[in-house]
Structures are given as structure tokens and as C-alpha cells.
Design a protein around this motif. Structure first.
Motif: not given
Length: 678
Positions: A88-97, A327-335
Motif C-alpha cells: 500500500l505504501q508503494n501504491y501511495l508513492m506511485q499514486t502521488e507520482n 490516494k484517499e482510499d489507499i491512505t485509509s487502507d494504510i491507516n
């Protein structure tokens, strides 16, 4: 444009998600709450040597199997969640890019869109000017064409006239030359007048072609042939002939023919100018039309380009919205995943248990006991809290019939958890509140090999303890702990009983692989002196060795089994000799568990007990030196959802005594348990 879209996240979430792992809230029963004290310390028993009763072990052994299965499941899910967090953190970084790249593309596209609109406005302005010019050129052409059409018709007619005038002119010139030659006029220096290149016959043909005056034609022919009468009369005297009038006439005719030819040529030039003006106006109109068409093409292309930019703008904005939502979904999943990886899991659980035990022996004695208990447990941060209470109804129809009913004692639990990556320590305080009915007689007592309780209330008890777990690797743990039981006095059979203080300790090993689990624990208890009325004594030390195993045979079948050994030493009295001896008990069981569905399990267990050593049966009020018990239990477990579940069990058993007693027992027990998590 964009590399990753939301559906990539969804697909991972569904494969997940495929392959984001499925997450679930994990209640820390074993992984992050030390192995429950009940796995190490048994409840009170009527056995003189303080070994646990068969009823207790049958239930606890199946609970231990369930606990080590849950432990393995918790460990596996924790590993999955750790891997999921990295993913998920990798996906978050990719999504932010992707968000940054899409935003940059959106900004660039916005600039292009603004410029394209400006360019379109410029093209449109030029197009309007070009259309105006084209309209002017068209009107100019039609005006010129309106003039050129009759001019062309006139020019076509005039073309024949010019040829006629040209022939007349040439004839007149030839005629003049002929007259000059015939007159012998030497005034010109003896030179003859220029002659036409045409013969008289050719001239006549040309004049006839253009309908020249026939009278004039005959006259000219006569003159040319020398047959003119007046000329013939005078031919005899050539010197006296005067041809001046004829010459003047010929010259006049040349001048007249030349003038008519010049006028016709001038008119033809005027007509040609009118026609040329129309051609020029048409060329100007064509040029203006081509300019308009070219600008129209440019405008259409610019509009198409602008439409493409608009579509790109919408697509980019849609992508940006999707990425922001991702990003919202991934951040929520990360949390959520971090919360699940948080060792201090919060939970609330309410459990209701109802049990009915029924037995009879070969001597006609029989009895039953009904127990209904309610347990509530809660964890908040580092702290744990629990309370349990219940009611009972017990009926002993033995030699001296006795029955009792009422409340059971209330238990309180307080715990503080301290967890690191490798170690977990829980500081516990368990309190027994004497709400039960303790002032009962021994005629109500029944063996804990037949029913759960032989007494229904004791005094205040305070049991501070420490339980710890140390991780060796991902699936292997060392378990250890210890505590002190401060037992308060209470009344039993009209006698004051002071159980004294006990020291407890435990050490064990847990192997919790995904498909195979094994737990081996050693529990020991060291009592101090106890007082029962005037009788002072010290119970012997006791040791239990509990080995529990579960094997995943395939996707639908599991094999649970256990072997528990218990040993208790002799009881020593201060004012009497030793009475009785040590006792050894072996508890064993095996079975099969069938997965009916994701929510349902069916389990069949065989339980056995073999006891060696002195013991006392409150039913027959006789001592015995050995006992064997065999039981078959069928259980059905059903989970309604993540919050609600229940279990129902039916057990049938046979038990026999050896030594001083040859009594045997049969019975049937029913257990129902309902659990609600909040």
C-alpha cells in the motif's frame, strides 16, 4: 498519459484484491494478549491432590486447540498485513507520482487550451475578413460578368465584321494601286502603286464572301479589265486621258475602309478589355474563395484541436480525481492496516454460556447441574478489563440427597499490556468476589469428573500474576509467567475454611505455523498451609504438562489432539499422619474437524482420562485408587458474521472407578455458547 488507474488499485484489492490481502479486525486473544491464565491455572477441584477434573479438561482442551488455531491465523494475518502495508505504501508513492504528473499535464493542457482558444479567435477574425473579401470579389465578378456577357457576344459578331473590313481595306488598297498603275502617273517618280498580293479573282471572291456592294464590285471589275466605256472612248489618246478623279475616288475608298477597320479594331479592344476585366474579377473571386476555404479548414482543424484539448482536459481532470480518490482510499487502507498492526488492539466481547450436565451410576444415584454464565471482556490501549458471573442449579440425588441454586462467585480481571516487537508482557490482577452461595453442605457436592462445580462460592481471592511471551521467529514462541494466589477464608459445611496462599508458575513453547500448531506447557502450583476448622494441613505440590496439537489435513479437514499429564503430591497434616497419597492423571483426546463452509464447522472429539492414585468421590463418599473416563463430543460452530457466532455441543460419556470402589457412571451433557463482539 497516466500509468496507474484506480482500477489497478481495485484489481489489487480484489485479487483487493489479487492482490492486496483481505483485511480483518483481529482481536488479540493470544498474539497480543498473553496466553490466558486459564490455560495454566485450573479452577478448584474436589480432588484431594488438586488435579483438574475431567469436565474442566474436556472443555479446556478444545478451547486450547481453538486458541492455538487462532494464534496461527493471527500470526499469518499479521504477516499478510505487514506485506500489505508495504504494498500500500508503494501504491501511495506511485499514486502521488501520478497525481504530480497528471497535475503537470493538466496545467500544460490548460495553457494549450487557452492558447488554442486565442488562436481560434484569431482565425475566426481572419475568416470573417476573408468571407467579406470573397463576397466583395463575387459581387465584382458578377458585375463584370454582366458587362462581359454582351461584350463577348458583340465581340463574336464583330470578329466577322473586322474580317470584312479588312478585306474591303485590302481591296481598296489594291484598287488604288491598280488605278495608279493604269494612269501612268509619273508624279510619284514613275513608281507604280503598291499592289495587293491578291489576284482580282481572289479579291472578288473575298468581297463576295463579305457581301460587298455588287454594283461597286462590277464597277471595280470593269475598271480593272479596261472595259469601261468612258475609258474605251479615250483609249485612243492615252496622253489625253485624265485619271485623277478615279485616283481620288480610290484613295477615298482606302481611307474610308481604313477608318472603318480602325473603328472596328478599337471597339474590339474595348470589348476585350471588358471581357478581360471579367476574367480578372473571376480570378480574384477564386483567390478570395481559396483564402476563405483555407481559413475555414484552419478553423475546423483548430476546433478539432480545441475539442481534443477539451477531451484531454476532461480525461486529465477525471484521472486526477480518480488518483486523488485512490490516494484517499489507499491512505485509509494504510491507516486501517496500521491499526490492525497496532499490538494494542481494542475490543469488546460479550459471551453467554449455558451448560447442562446429567449423570447416573449403577447404584441408582443420579444428579444434574445447570450452569449459566455471562462473561464480558474489553481492551483499551494497554489496559484490559473483564468480568464474569453466573447462576447455577445443582441437584445431587445420591445417598444423602442435596440440592442448591443461586449465584456463582463473580470474577474481575484487570490487565496492563506491555508489547514490543519481540516480547509481550501482561501484568494481571484477578479478583474473586464472593457473591456465590458458599454456605452449603457436602451433600450437594458432586465430583468434578461429572459436573463443573463441586462448590459454588469461595472467599475473596486476589491473584496478581505476570504472563510473558517471547518470539523466537515468526511462528515459534516461548511462554512463561508466574503469580501468587491470596485466597481468603469462607464457610463450607458450617466450617470455616482458610485455603492459604499458592505460588504458581508456568513455562511453555508454542509453534503456530499456518497448517500445523503445537503447544507444550508446564504449569506448577506450590500451596502453603491451609486451615479447615481445627485441621491444619499442606496440600502437595502439583504439576501439569499440557501438550496440544492441531494439523490441517487438507482444505476442509483438521486433526486436533492432546495429551495432558497431571501430578499432585501427598497432603501433609500438622496434627495427624499423612492421609492418602499422590495422584497422577492422564488426559488425552483426538478427533476430526470438518469445514462445512466459511462460516460453519463440525467437530467430533474423543476424550479419555486415566487416573492413578488416591482420590475421594463425594457422591459415594468413598475413596478410590483409580478412575477411567471416556467421552465422545459432537460440536457444531456457526459464525453469523464477524461479530456474532455460536457453538453447540453434545457429549456422551462412560466412567468407572477401581480400587475401593467399582462404581460406574453414564451421562449426557449439553453445552451452548454465544459470542458477540462489538
Amino acid at each position: 498519459m497516466n500509468i496507474y488507474k484506480k482500477n489497478n488499485i481495485k484489481s489489487i484489492a480484489k485479487k483487493k484484491n489479487t492482490s492486496l490481502p483481505a483485511y480483518r479486525n483481529i482481536k488479540s486473544v493470544l498474539l497480543y494478549a498473553a496466553v490466558p491464565l486459564s490455560l495454566f491455572c485450573s479452577i478448584s477441584s474436589a480432588s484431594a491432590a488438586s488435579n483438574p477434573g475431567a469436565v474442566q479438561v474436556n472443555g479446556e482442551s478444545e478451547d486450547t486447540v481453538a486458541n492455538i488455531k487462532d494464534e496461527a491465523k493471527t500470526i499469518t494475518e499479521r504477516k499478510m498485513n505487514k506485506a500489505a502495508l508495504v504494498t500500500l505504501q508503494n501504491y501511495l508513492m506511485q499514486t502521488e507520482n501520478n497525481i504530480a504528473a497528471t497535475q503537470a499535464s493538466l496545467n500544460a493542457n490548460t495553457t494549450n487550451l487557452t492558447k488554442a482558444k486565442t488562436d481560434l479567435a484569431g482565425i475566426d477574425q481572419k475568416l470573417q475578413v476573408a468571407k467579406s473579401k470573397e463576397e466583395t470579389a463575387k459581387n465584382t465578378f458578377w458585375e463584370a460578368y454582366t458587362r462581359a456577357l454582351p461584350a463577348a457576344q458583340e465581340a463574336d459578331s464583330l470578329q466577322g465584321s473586322i474580317a470584312h473590313y479588312q478585306a474591303v481595306y485590302e481591296q481598296a488598297v489594291n484598287y488604288e494601286a491598280s488605278v495608279d498603275s493604269a494612269s501612268g502617273n509619273t508624279s510619284s517618280g514613275g513608281s507604280a502603286a503598291p499592289s495587293s498580293n491578291l489576284s482580282p479573282a481572289e479579291i472578288e471572291a473575298k468581297l463576295q464572301e463579305y457581301n460587298y456592294d455588287e454594283n461597286k464590285l462590277s464597277q471595280i471589275n470593269s475598271q480593272l479589265s479596261g472595259t469601261d466605256e468612258e475609258a474605251a472612248d479615250d483609249s485612243g489618246d492615252a496622253g489625253d486621258y485624265d485619271n485623277s478623279a478615279l485616283q481620288a475616288q480610290a484613295e477615298s475608298q482606302v481611307d474610308s475602309a481604313e477608318a472603318r477597320l480602325d473603328d472596328a479594331q478599337n471597339r474590339m479592344d474595348e470589348l476585350q478589355d471588358i471581357i478581360s476585366a471579367s476574367d480578372d474579377a473571376k480570378a480574384d473571386w477564386d483567390d478570395a474563395h481559396n483564402d476563405t476555404a483555407e481559413l475555414q479548414k484552419d478553423e475546423d482543424e483548430q476546433k478539432k484541436y480545441l475539442s481534443d484539448l477539451d477531451n484531454d482536459q476532461k480525461d486529465l481532470q477525471s484521472d486526477l480525481n480518480d488518483y486523488n480518490k485512490d490516494k484517499e482510499d489507499i491512505t485509509s487502507d494504510i491507516n486501517d492496516t496500521k491499526k490492525m498492526l497496532n499490538p494494542y488492539q481494542d475490543y469488546k466481547t460479550l459471551q453467554s454460556t449455558n451448560e447442562y450436565y446429567n449423570w447416573r451410576d449403577k447404584n441408582g444415584n443420579k444428579g444434574n447441574q445447570f450452569i449459566s454464565q455471562l462473561d464480558y471482556s474489553q481492551a483499551k490501549g494497554k489496559f484490559e478489563f473483564g468480568i464474569n458471573t453466573g447462576i447455577f442449579k445443582s441437584n445431587n440425588k445420591g445417598n444423602d440427597n442435596g440440592s442448591a441454586s443461586g449465584l456463582l462467585d463473580t470474577g474481575l480481571h484487570l490487565g496492563v499490556r506491555n508489547i514490543t516487537e519481540k516480547d509481550q508482557v501482561t501484568y494481571n490482577l484477578d479478583v474473586n468476589v464472593p457473591t456465590g452461595k458458599n454456605n452449603v453442605h457436602d451433600t450437594t457436592a458432586m465430583s468434578t469428573d461429572l459436573v463443573p462445580y463441586d462448590t459454588f462460592g469461595e472467599g475473596w481471592q486476589f491473584k496478581p500474576s505476570i504472563q510473558a511471551k517471547h518470539m523466537i521467529n515468526d511462528i515459534d514462541y516461548v511462554l512463561y509467567g508466574g503469580g501468587v494466589n491470596f485466597n481468603g477464608s469462607y464457610t463450607y459445611n458450617d466450617t470455616n475454611v482458610n485455603p492459604g496462599t499458592e505460588l504458581t508458575g508456568n513455562i511453555g513453547w508454542l509453534h503456530a505455523a499456518p497448517t500445523e500448531q503445537f503447544s507444550s506447557q508446564v504449569v506448577f502450583t506450590k500451596p502453603t498451609k491451609s486451615q479447615d476448622g481445627d485441621l491444619s494441613y499442606k496440600e502437595g505440590n502439583s504439576v501439569e504438562w499440557r501438550n496440544t496439537y492441531n494439523k490441517q489435513l487438507d482444505q476442509n479437514y483438521k486433526w486436533p489432539s492432546y495429551v495432558w499429564l497431571g501430578y499432585s503430591g501427598k497432603t501433609k497434616y500438622d496434627n495427624a499422619a499423612e492421609i492418602g497419597g499422590s495422584q497422577t492423571r492422564v488426559f488425552y483426546g483426538t478427533g476430526i474437524e470438518k469445514k462445512l463452509s466459511d462460516e460453519e464447522n463440525l467437530r467430533l472429539m474423543f476424550h479419555g482420562m486415566h487416573s492413578i492414585g488416591d482420590d475421594y468421590d463425594p457422591v459415594t463418599q468413598l475413596s478410590f485408587t483409580g478412575r477411567n473416563k471416556y467421552a465422545v463430543r459432537l460440536s457444531y460452530d456457526k459464525a453469523f458474521d464477524d461479530m456474532d457466532s455460536y457453538s453447540i455441543s453434545l457429549e456422551d460419556f462412560y466412567m468407572e472407578d477401581t480400587g475401593n470402589s467399582s462404581n460406574s457412571y453414564r451421562g449426557t451433557d449439553i453445552m451452548f455458547n454465544y459470542t458477540r463482539s462489538f
